[in-house]
Structure formats: C-alpha cells, structure tokens
Design an enzyme around this catalytic site. Structure first.
Site, PDB file in Angstrom:
ATOM      1  N   ARG A  54       0.854 -15.042  -7.516  1.00  0.00           N
ATOM      2  CA  ARG A  54       1.234 -13.704  -7.086  1.00  0.00           C
ATOM      3  C   ARG A  54       2.693 -13.724  -6.636  1.00  0.00           C
ATOM      4  O   ARG A  54       3.148 -14.707  -6.036  1.00  0.00           O
ATOM      5  CB  ARG A  54       0.354 -13.236  -5.912  1.00  0.00           C
ATOM      6  N   HIS A  90       3.578 -10.819 -16.193  1.00  0.00           N
ATOM      7  CA  HIS A  90       2.212 -11.027 -15.676  1.00  0.00           C
ATOM      8  C   HIS A  90       1.213 -11.179 -16.832  1.00  0.00           C
ATOM      9  O   HIS A  90       0.239 -10.431 -16.942  1.00  0.00           O
ATOM     10  CB  HIS A  90       1.803  -9.857 -14.759  1.00  0.00           C
TER      11      HIS A  90
HETATM   12  P1  NDP Z   1      -9.756 -20.352  -6.958  1.00  0.00           P
HETATM   13  O1  NDP Z   1     -10.282 -19.583  -5.793  1.00  0.00           O
HETATM   14  O2  NDP Z   1     -10.722 -20.961  -7.908  1.00  0.00           O
HETATM   15  O3  NDP Z   1      -8.803 -21.528  -6.430  1.00  0.00           O
HETATM   16  C1  NDP Z   1      -7.922 -21.331  -5.362  1.00  0.00           C
HETATM   17  C2  NDP Z   1      -7.338 -22.675  -4.951  1.00  0.00           C
HETATM   18  O4  NDP Z   1      -6.362 -22.445  -3.926  1.00  0.00           O
HETATM   19  C3  NDP Z   1      -8.389 -23.615  -4.351  1.00  0.00           C
HETATM   20  O5  NDP Z   1      -8.116 -24.938  -4.732  1.00  0.00           O
HETATM   21  C4  NDP Z   1      -8.173 -23.439  -2.845  1.00  0.00           C
HETATM   22  O6  NDP Z   1      -8.541 -24.566  -2.056  1.00  0.00           O
HETATM   23  C5  NDP Z   1      -6.675 -23.252  -2.799  1.00  0.00           C
HETATM   24  N1  NDP Z   1      -6.275 -22.582  -1.562  1.00  0.00           N
HETATM   25  C6  NDP Z   1      -6.590 -21.338  -1.135  1.00  0.00           C
HETATM   26  N2  NDP Z   1      -6.057 -21.093   0.067  1.00  0.00           N
HETATM   27  C7  NDP Z   1      -5.409 -22.214   0.422  1.00  0.00           C
HETATM   28  C8  NDP Z   1      -4.673 -22.597   1.575  1.00  0.00           C
HETATM   29  N3  NDP Z   1      -4.497 -21.772   2.609  1.00  0.00           N
HETATM   30  N4  NDP Z   1      -4.148 -23.826   1.618  1.00  0.00           N
HETATM   31  C9  NDP Z   1      -4.333 -24.698   0.586  1.00  0.00           C
HETATM   32  N5  NDP Z   1      -5.021 -24.396  -0.547  1.00  0.00           N
HETATM   33  C10 NDP Z   1      -5.553 -23.169  -0.615  1.00  0.00           C
HETATM   34  O7  NDP Z   1      -8.767 -19.374  -7.717  1.00  0.00           O
HETATM   35  P2  NDP Z   1      -8.365 -19.378  -9.272  1.00  0.00           P
HETATM   36  O8  NDP Z   1      -7.939 -20.747  -9.634  1.00  0.00           O
HETATM   37  O9  NDP Z   1      -9.417 -18.726 -10.071  1.00  0.00           O
HETATM   38  O10 NDP Z   1      -7.121 -18.371  -9.253  1.00  0.00           O
HETATM   39  C11 NDP Z   1      -5.977 -18.638  -8.483  1.00  0.00           C
HETATM   40  C12 NDP Z   1      -5.064 -17.425  -8.453  1.00  0.00           C
HETATM   41  O11 NDP Z   1      -4.404 -17.283  -9.701  1.00  0.00           O
HETATM   42  C13 NDP Z   1      -5.736 -16.070  -8.256  1.00  0.00           C
HETATM   43  O12 NDP Z   1      -6.054 -15.845  -6.895  1.00  0.00           O
HETATM   44  C14 NDP Z   1      -4.707 -15.102  -8.770  1.00  0.00           C
HETATM   45  O13 NDP Z   1      -3.857 -14.675  -7.734  1.00  0.00           O
HETATM   46  C15 NDP Z   1      -3.898 -15.940  -9.767  1.00  0.00           C
HETATM   47  N6  NDP Z   1      -4.063 -15.444 -11.140  1.00  0.00           N
HETATM   48  C16 NDP Z   1      -2.945 -15.045 -11.827  1.00  0.00           C
HETATM   49  C17 NDP Z   1      -3.064 -14.588 -13.119  1.00  0.00           C
HETATM   50  C18 NDP Z   1      -1.860 -14.215 -13.906  1.00  0.00           C
HETATM   51  O14 NDP Z   1      -1.984 -13.732 -15.026  1.00  0.00           O
HETATM   52  N7  NDP Z   1      -0.661 -14.444 -13.408  1.00  0.00           N
HETATM   53  C19 NDP Z   1      -4.358 -14.503 -13.801  1.00  0.00           C
HETATM   54  C20 NDP Z   1      -5.459 -14.982 -13.005  1.00  0.00           C
HETATM   55  C21 NDP Z   1      -5.300 -15.427 -11.715  1.00  0.00           C
HETATM   56  P3  NDP Z   1     -10.083 -25.048  -1.992  1.00  0.00           P
HETATM   57  O15 NDP Z   1     -10.357 -25.671  -3.354  1.00  0.00           O
HETATM   58  O16 NDP Z   1     -10.101 -26.033  -0.898  1.00  0.00           O
HETATM   59  O17 NDP Z   1     -10.889 -23.813  -1.742  1.00  0.00           O
HETATM   60  C1  OXD Z   2      -5.985 -11.976 -12.063  1.00  0.00           C
HETATM   61  C2  OXD Z   2      -4.767 -11.485 -12.676  1.00  0.00           C
HETATM   62  O1  OXD Z   2      -5.983 -12.296 -10.864  1.00  0.00           O
HETATM   63  O2  OXD Z   2      -4.820 -10.974 -13.802  1.00  0.00           O
HETATM   64  O3  OXD Z   2      -6.996 -12.082 -12.787  1.00  0.00           O
HETATM   65  O4  OXD Z   2      -3.695 -11.608 -12.095  1.00  0.00           O
END
Ligand code: NDP
Ligand code: OXD
Length: 310
Positions: free
Chosen positions: A225, A273
């Site tokens: 993001r 994006h």
């Molecule tokens: P997940 O919830 O599967 O993974 C999130 C990861 O971040 C986990 O490993 C989690 O740790 C870690 N995390 C969260 N908060 C913290 C923190 N405070 N400190 C350290 N680590 C943290 O999410 P996804 O992998 O499915 O997606 C990640 C992000 O990608 C989405 O939230 C979205 O914003 C972005 N995204 C962007 C897209 C784009 O097109 N640009 C498309 C899709 C998603 P833990 O494993 O310990 O819980």
């Molecule tokens: C998502 C995105 O979070 O598209 O899926 O950014």
C-alpha cells in the site's frame, strides 16, 4: 440463498454469471445507493461506499474481493462488529506477485535499469556485475503473497530474508519478527520488498529512519500500500543515492496525481496498482467454497482479525 454484491466499477454481470456457475441456487442482488435490498445471507464487496454499511450488518459474512482489508476496516466502529469479514487468500494473486517482484529484483540485479538509460543515451558500456552474496532480498511480510514471492526467488540463489509479526521458520530464508527484529532485518537487506497489510503498526513503516538502516545503494519494491512509504523521504534518499532505485506499484493517492514528483524521477519505476490483480473466476470460486463451508457449519480461513488489522 441471496448474495449482496457491490462493484464500484459497475461491472456486475460477469460476477453474477460466475456466481451462477459455482452457486447455482444463489440469487445475486446488486447493491444500489438509495434502495433497500431484500434480506441477504452474504455480501461481496471491495471498498464499499459508507451508505452500504447498514446493509452489511444484516449478513452472515462479508467477503472482500481483494487481499488487503484496509478499504473496509477504514470504517472502524461504523463497520458491524458481529459480522465476520473474510478476505481473499491468494486466489491467483500470489503467482502474479511472484512474477512482478522477481522481475523487479532481476532488473536491478542485472542492472537492466541502468542499461535502459544507457540505451536511450546511445551508450555501449558493460557494467560490473553485482555480487550475488551482497544482493540480499528482504520481504516485509511473509504471508500468502510474501511467502510465494520467497519461493519464486529461491532458485536464483540470492540471500533471502523475511520479517513478520510472529516468529517463523522457512527453509532457506533468514527470518526476523516483531519490532525487535526489524533493525537487524533492515541492516542486512539490499532489496527491500514491502508486502505488509496496511495497519496502524505498519503505516509509514518505510520512512527515512528505516530506509537509512538499509545499506548504501539499496533498492525498494513496494507492492503493498502507498501509505507504507513516506514518499518525501524516499525522494530525499533517492536523490542522495542512499536508495539506488525504487519500483512502486501503489501510492498514497491513486491514480498518482500528474504533478507528483515521482513521475519526474527516472530512478523510480511506476506501475498503476497492477502487481496482483483480482481474478474474477478464482475469486468467485474461493468465495463460493467458503460460503458452502459456512453453510455446512465448518470453519473457514481468511477471517480478518479486527484487532490486528489484517
Ligand atoms: P497476509 O495477511 O497473508 O500476510 C501479511 C504478512 O504481514 C504476514 O506475514 C504478517 O505476519 C505480516 N505482518 C502484518 N503486520 C505486521 C507487523 N506489524 N509487523 C510485522 N509483520 C507484520 O497478507 P497477503 O500476503 O495476502 O497480502 C499482503 C498485502 O499485499 C495486502 O494486505 C495488500 O495490502 C497487498 N496487496 C497488494 C496488491 C497489489 O496489487 N498491489 C494485491 C494484493 C494484495 P504474520 O505472518 O506473523 O501474521
Ligand atoms: C488487494 C489489492 O489488496 O488489489 O487485493 O490491492
């Protein structure tokens, strides 16, 4: 069964068609501002308008057609607490993320960004190769998407690192966790890839102080993001040479305003994006499978923890 659907782009027909394939007995009702929908069992939304929140209090679960949940959690206490929010897990996005990040990493490692600039200037000048042992890739976030990106990078032999909230053990990846692990993680990371959810804890995490901990000539890839990155800090550190280049797919304001200084900075590569796009068929299939499980009284994954914020 009735499903309440909202699409900001208005393109509801293909979604209705796909739900017909995976849940033939379900009626899909399109949410329209100013009208009261009939009672519905589930809602399927992305970043719904505030006017829809009251209707989200009447369903058994709200499904998001994306992986990030900030677009819905931004409503805070206005969002009904008793209704679970369920996000997409992978649903075809992880491989797209792996492709995007692998491309960005290899482009910097093989110096294609510099060769592109040279070619535009009509220059023929082989550059020394980067040393692979010094070209460590660090993933902020090792979830559904970050985990897949690490798998994709493994065969290239870069030193791999990952940072998450909870402790992890992943073969071939040096793992760090929590606030205490962040500094050490950053100090040994040459290419920083952000794949965190946007929460109160991760907002602005890629700021001047954290980027300064990366080694001189580090690279940044942000596919999570825009609000994870302090944009003026990034510009300052790119101009000073501390950050060699950045690939950004997400921005604080999207579309990126035409006057934004990022457009003028040749060391910043911009995409709109698109690093991992929602795939309709895969998404509908995943949502339908979860609905059937809920109806059968089974547990489902992907339920958002409102306290954690993801
Ligand atoms: P997940 O919830 O599967 O993974 C999130 C990861 O971040 C986990 O490993 C989690 O740790 C870690 N995390 C969260 N908060 C913290 C923190 N405070 N400190 C350290 N680590 C943290 O999410 P996804 O992998 O499915 O997606 C990640 C992000 O990608 C989405 O939230 C979205 O914003 C972005 N995204 C962007 C897209 C784009 O097109 N640009 C498309 C899709 C998603 P833990 O494993 O310990 O819980
Ligand atoms: C998502 C995105 O979070 O598209 O899926 O950014």
């Amino acid at each position: 069964m009735r499903i309440l659907l909202h699409r900001a782009d208005g393109a509801t027909e293909p979604w209705i068609k796909d739900f017909g394939k995976y849940l033939p007995d379900a009626e899909v009702v399109v949410w329209r501002a100013g009208t009261t929908p009939p009672p519905c069992d589930y809602a399927v939304v992305w970043s719904p308008p505030e006017g829809m929140l009251a209707d989200l209090g009447e369903v058994k679960a709200t499904f998001l057609t994306g992986a990030g949940v900030d677009g819905l959690l931004r409503f805070g206490d206005k969002l009904p607490r008793h209704v679970p929010v369920i996000r997409l897990e992978d649903a075809g996005m992880a491989i797209q993320m792996a492709e995007y990040v692998t491309h960005a990493v290899l482009r910097y490692y093989r110096r294609f960004d510099e060769y592109e600039a040279q070619a535009r200037a009509g220059q023929w000048a082989p550059l020394p190769q980067h040393n692979k042992e010094d070209f460590s890739i660090g993933l902020l976030g090792m979830g559904a998407l970050g985990g897949r990106v690490l798998e994709a990078l493994a065969p290239f032999g870069f030193p791999l690192r990952g940072w998450s909230r909870s402790a992890k053990e992943v073969a071939g990846v040096q793992c760090f966790h929590g606030a205490d692990g962040l500094d050490t993680f950053l100090r040994g990371t040459r290419v920083l890839v952000c794949l965190l959810p946007l929460t109160a804890d991760t907002n602005n995490i890629v700021d001047r102080s954290n980027m300064a901990k990366l080694p001189q000539g580090a690279y940044l890839v942000n596919v999570a993001r825009g609000a994870h990155v302090a944009e003026p800090d990034l510009l300052t550190l790119i101009k000073s040479g501390h950050i060699a280049a950045a690939t950004l797919d997400v921005f604080r304001n999207e579309p990126l305003p035409s006057q934004h200084p990022f457009w003028q900075e040749p060391r910043i590569s911009i995409t709109p994006h698109i690093s991992a796009m929602t795939l309709r068929r895969e998404s509908v299939q995943q949502i339908a499978e979860k609905i059937l499980k809920i109806e059968a009284g089974e547990m489902v994954d992907g339920i958002v923890d409102r306290i954690r914020g993801y």
